[in-house]
Design a protein around this motif. Structure first.
Motif, PDB file in Angstrom:
ATOM      1  N   ASP A  80      -7.337  18.428  -2.321  1.00 40.15           N
ATOM      2  CA  ASP A  80      -7.731  17.627  -1.168  1.00 40.15           C
ATOM      3  C   ASP A  80      -8.329  16.295  -1.596  1.00 40.15           C
ATOM      4  O   ASP A  80      -8.040  15.261  -0.996  1.00 40.15           O
ATOM      5  N   THR A  81      -9.141  16.308  -2.647  1.00 37.52           N
ATOM      6  CA  THR A  81      -9.785  15.055  -3.087  1.00 37.52           C
ATOM      7  C   THR A  81      -8.779  14.081  -3.704  1.00 37.52           C
ATOM      8  O   THR A  81      -9.019  12.879  -3.704  1.00 37.52           O
ATOM      9  N   GLU A  82      -7.656  14.570  -4.194  1.00 33.41           N
ATOM     10  CA  GLU A  82      -6.636  13.688  -4.775  1.00 33.41           C
ATOM     11  C   GLU A  82      -5.653  13.141  -3.740  1.00 33.41           C
ATOM     12  O   GLU A  82      -4.999  12.129  -3.984  1.00 33.41           O
ATOM     13  N   LEU A  83      -5.555  13.797  -2.593  1.00 33.64           N
ATOM     14  CA  LEU A  83      -4.506  13.464  -1.635  1.00 33.64           C
ATOM     15  C   LEU A  83      -4.619  12.056  -1.066  1.00 33.64           C
ATOM     16  O   LEU A  83      -3.628  11.325  -1.019  1.00 33.64           O
ATOM     17  N   ASP A  84      -5.796  11.633  -0.615  1.00 32.92           N
ATOM     18  CA  ASP A  84      -5.951  10.284  -0.061  1.00 32.92           C
ATOM     19  C   ASP A  84      -5.535   9.223  -1.072  1.00 32.92           C
ATOM     20  O   ASP A  84      -4.841   8.263  -0.733  1.00 32.92           O
ATOM     21  N   ASP A  85      -5.968   9.394  -2.337  1.00 33.14           N
ATOM     22  CA  ASP A  85      -5.613   8.416  -3.373  1.00 33.14           C
ATOM     23  C   ASP A  85      -4.116   8.397  -3.632  1.00 33.14           C
ATOM     24  O   ASP A  85      -3.531   7.339  -3.867  1.00 33.14           O
ATOM     25  N   TRP A  86      -3.473   9.577  -3.602  1.00 32.54           N
ATOM     26  CA  TRP A  86      -2.025   9.644  -3.822  1.00 32.54           C
ATOM     27  C   TRP A  86      -1.283   8.933  -2.701  1.00 32.54           C
ATOM     28  O   TRP A  86      -0.359   8.153  -2.943  1.00 32.54           O
ATOM     29  N   ILE A  87      -1.697   9.169  -1.454  1.00 28.69           N
ATOM     30  CA  ILE A  87      -1.058   8.503  -0.313  1.00 28.69           C
ATOM     31  C   ILE A  87      -1.232   6.992  -0.427  1.00 28.69           C
ATOM     32  O   ILE A  87      -0.271   6.227  -0.272  1.00 28.69           O
ATOM     33  N   LYS A  88      -2.431   6.539  -0.732  1.00 26.81           N
ATOM     34  CA  LYS A  88      -2.685   5.101  -0.888  1.00 26.81           C
ATOM     35  C   LYS A  88      -1.810   4.516  -1.991  1.00 26.81           C
ATOM     36  O   LYS A  88      -1.186   3.456  -1.810  1.00 26.81           O
ATOM     37  N   SER A  89      -1.721   5.189  -3.125  1.00 26.48           N
ATOM     38  CA  SER A  89      -0.911   4.719  -4.244  1.00 26.48           C
ATOM     39  C   SER A  89       0.566   4.614  -3.862  1.00 26.48           C
ATOM     40  O   SER A  89       1.238   3.632  -4.202  1.00 26.48           O
ATOM     41  N   GLU A  90       1.078   5.615  -3.146  1.00 27.30           N
ATOM     42  CA  GLU A  90       2.490   5.591  -2.741  1.00 27.30           C
ATOM     43  C   GLU A  90       2.764   4.461  -1.755  1.00 27.30           C
ATOM     44  O   GLU A  90       3.811   3.810  -1.810  1.00 27.30           O
ATOM     45  N   ILE A  91       1.834   4.201  -0.849  1.00 23.95           N
ATOM     46  CA  ILE A  91       1.997   3.074   0.082  1.00 23.95           C
ATOM     47  C   ILE A  91       2.063   1.766  -0.706  1.00 23.95           C
ATOM     48  O   ILE A  91       2.946   0.939  -0.496  1.00 23.95           O
ATOM     49  N   GLN A  92       1.132   1.590  -1.643  1.00 27.05           N
ATOM     50  CA  GLN A  92       1.102   0.355  -2.436  1.00 27.05           C
ATOM     51  C   GLN A  92       2.345   0.204  -3.306  1.00 27.05           C
ATOM     52  O   GLN A  92       2.912  -0.887  -3.399  1.00 27.05           O
ATOM     53  N   GLN A  93       2.783   1.283  -3.968  1.00 29.06           N
ATOM     54  CA  GLN A  93       3.961   1.212  -4.835  1.00 29.06           C
ATOM     55  C   GLN A  93       5.226   0.879  -4.057  1.00 29.06           C
ATOM     56  O   GLN A  93       6.183   0.347  -4.620  1.00 29.06           O
ATOM     57  N   ASN A  94       5.223   1.170  -2.770  1.00 31.40           N
ATOM     58  CA  ASN A  94       6.405   0.915  -1.952  1.00 31.40           C
ATOM     59  C   ASN A  94       6.217  -0.288  -1.037  1.00 31.40           C
ATOM     60  O   ASN A  94       6.829  -0.379   0.022  1.00 31.40           O
ATOM     61  N   ARG A  95       5.340  -1.194  -1.477  1.00 32.56           N
ATOM     62  CA  ARG A  95       5.098  -2.486  -0.830  1.00 32.56           C
ATOM     63  C   ARG A  95       4.556  -2.376   0.590  1.00 32.56           C
ATOM     64  O   ARG A  95       4.821  -3.215   1.435  1.00 32.56           O
ATOM     65  N   GLY A  96       3.830  -1.308   0.841  1.00 31.57           N
ATOM     66  CA  GLY A  96       3.188  -1.162   2.140  1.00 31.57           C
ATOM     67  C   GLY A  96       1.839  -1.861   2.148  1.00 31.57           C
ATOM     68  O   GLY A  96       1.267  -2.160   1.097  1.00 31.57           O
ATOM     69  N   ASP A  97       1.324  -2.130   3.318  1.00 27.80           N
ATOM     70  CA  ASP A  97       0.050  -2.812   3.485  1.00 27.80           C
ATOM     71  C   ASP A  97      -1.033  -1.780   3.771  1.00 27.80           C
ATOM     72  O   ASP A  97      -1.111  -1.254   4.883  1.00 27.80           O
ATOM     73  N   VAL A  98      -1.866  -1.474   2.771  1.00 27.54           N
ATOM     74  CA  VAL A  98      -2.940  -0.494   2.975  1.00 27.54           C
ATOM     75  C   VAL A  98      -4.084  -1.065   3.802  1.00 27.54           C
ATOM     76  O   VAL A  98      -5.009  -0.351   4.151  1.00 27.54           O
ATOM     77  N   GLY A  99      -4.000  -2.338   4.130  1.00 26.00           N
ATOM     78  CA  GLY A  99      -5.004  -2.950   4.997  1.00 26.00           C
ATOM     79  C   GLY A  99      -4.770  -2.642   6.465  1.00 26.00           C
ATOM     80  O   GLY A  99      -5.621  -2.930   7.304  1.00 26.00           O
ATOM     81  N   GLN A 100      -3.616  -2.067   6.780  1.00 20.41           N
ATOM     82  CA  GLN A 100      -3.264  -1.682   8.139  1.00 20.41           C
ATOM     83  C   GLN A 100      -3.054  -0.170   8.199  1.00 20.41           C
ATOM     84  O   GLN A 100      -2.621   0.424   7.212  1.00 20.41           O
ATOM     85  N   PRO A 101      -3.329   0.464   9.336  1.00 20.15           N
ATOM     86  CA  PRO A 101      -3.056   1.903   9.446  1.00 20.15           C
ATOM     87  C   PRO A 101      -1.572   2.198   9.215  1.00 20.15           C
ATOM     88  O   PRO A 101      -0.705   1.446   9.663  1.00 20.15           O
ATOM     89  N   VAL A 102      -1.294   3.283   8.499  1.00 16.14           N
ATOM     90  CA  VAL A 102       0.082   3.680   8.174  1.00 16.14           C
ATOM     91  C   VAL A 102       0.251   5.157   8.535  1.00 16.14           C
ATOM     92  O   VAL A 102      -0.507   6.008   8.070  1.00 16.14           O
ATOM     93  N   MET A 103       1.260   5.447   9.356  1.00 13.50           N
ATOM     94  CA  MET A 103       1.582   6.842   9.682  1.00 13.50           C
ATOM     95  C   MET A 103       2.300   7.462   8.489  1.00 13.50           C
ATOM     96  O   MET A 103       3.049   6.787   7.782  1.00 13.50           O
ATOM     97  N   PHE A 104       2.070   8.773   8.276  1.00 20.74           N
ATOM     98  CA  PHE A 104       2.770   9.490   7.210  1.00 20.74           C
ATOM     99  C   PHE A 104       3.042  10.916   7.670  1.00 20.74           C
ATOM    100  O   PHE A 104       2.431  11.404   8.619  1.00 20.74           O
ATOM    101  N   MET A 105       3.979  11.551   6.993  1.00 22.16           N
ATOM    102  CA  MET A 105       4.311  12.958   7.228  1.00 22.16           C
ATOM    103  C   MET A 105       4.492  13.650   5.906  1.00 22.16           C
ATOM    104  O   MET A 105       4.899  13.020   4.933  1.00 22.16           O
ATOM    105  N   MET A 106       4.218  14.932   5.868  1.00 26.51           N
ATOM    106  CA  MET A 106       4.485  15.756   4.680  1.00 26.51           C
ATOM    107  C   MET A 106       5.095  17.060   5.166  1.00 26.51           C
ATOM    108  O   MET A 106       4.624  17.630   6.155  1.00 26.51           O
ATOM    109  N   ARG A 107       6.117  17.519   4.459  1.00 21.98           N
ATOM    110  CA  ARG A 107       6.710  18.828   4.743  1.00 21.98           C
ATOM    111  C   ARG A 107       6.650  19.635   3.458  1.00 21.98           C
ATOM    112  O   ARG A 107       6.943  19.115   2.390  1.00 21.98           O
ATOM    113  N   GLY A 108       6.271  20.906   3.589  1.00 16.90           N
ATOM    114  CA  GLY A 108       6.272  21.724   2.390  1.00 16.90           C
ATOM    115  C   GLY A 108       5.280  22.845   2.430  1.00 16.90           C
ATOM    116  O   GLY A 108       4.962  23.401   3.483  1.00 16.90           O
ATOM    117  N   GLU A 109       4.787  23.161   1.233  1.00 19.22           N
ATOM    118  CA  GLU A 109       3.850  24.267   1.037  1.00 19.22           C
ATOM    119  C   GLU A 109       2.454  23.699   0.794  1.00 19.22           C
ATOM    120  O   GLU A 109       2.289  22.766  -0.004  1.00 19.22           O
TER     121      GLU A 109
END
Length: 195
Positions: A80-109
């Motif tokens: 849980d403590t790593e998840l926020d940082d991972w989401i932020k990193s993926e947004i940044q690596q894919n040229r997203g703007d972390v300064g704005q709210p970003v919707m996300f989804m996850m499917r799995g286990e």
């Protein structure tokens, strides 16, 4: 109080959202314009209320129309403590703007999921302010050691008290099926690990 009607938002495809019902009487998750609504019984158990979900109203709803998702595979377990940082990193690596709210989804286990369904009072707010929740407003509260499902949420920096709870940059809901309940449930995630 009711601030938004789901019916109008669900008419158009590709709507994704999370929120709380009017009167704080349950949780709402919307995936691809299909709403999952969960309420709490008098015995503080979760119950699906999906039959007339489109007719419901929300007091708070965070959402967006997403015509196309960028798909990213998570190749490692995340606490849980790593998840926020991972989401932020993926947004940044894919040229997203972390300064704005970003919707996300996850499917799995998922594992070590702690979630609640609101029932007249927010349990996180009550814990932070050290307020006792009356028995009549007791939420459904559970921990799931392992579950398959879908997580829909919003990543928002510096939005605690507006879009997220204290000490987190995400507001997430889990849509899942319980073995002993017919229909899908959803709940507000307090903590979750990704398998």
């Amino acid at each position: 109080e009711a601030r938004v009607e789901l019916a109008e938002l669900l008419k158009k495809p590709n709507f994704y959202a999370i929120g709380a019902l009017a009167g704080l009487q349950g949780e709402i998750s919307v995936i691809d314009s299909r709403a999952t609504v969960t309420e709490v019984t008098d015995q503080a158990q979760a119950k699906p209320a999906n039959k007339d979900a489109a007719k419901r109203q929300a007091t708070m709803l965070i959402g967006a129309y997403v015509d196309e998702w960028l798909e990213i595979v998570c190749d490692r377990d995340l606490t849980d403590t790593e998840l926020d940082d991972w989401i932020k990193s993926e947004i940044q690596q894919n040229r997203g703007d972390v300064g704005q709210p970003v919707m996300f989804m996850m499917r799995g286990e998922f594992s070590d999921v702690h979630l609640h369904v609101i029932n007249g009072a927010c349990p996180v707010h009550a814990r932070v302010r050290q307020i006792e929740i009356p028995e009549s407003e007791r939420p459904f509260d559970t921990t799931l050691s392992s579950i398959s499902g879908e997580v829909v949420g919003v990543f928002a920096l510096d939005a605690a008290g507006k879009l997220t709870h204290p000490a987190t940059s995400t507001h997430k809901h889990l849509v899942y099926r319980a073995k002993d309940i017919a229909g899908e449930l959803n709940g507000h995630i307090e903590s979750i690990s990704v398998k």
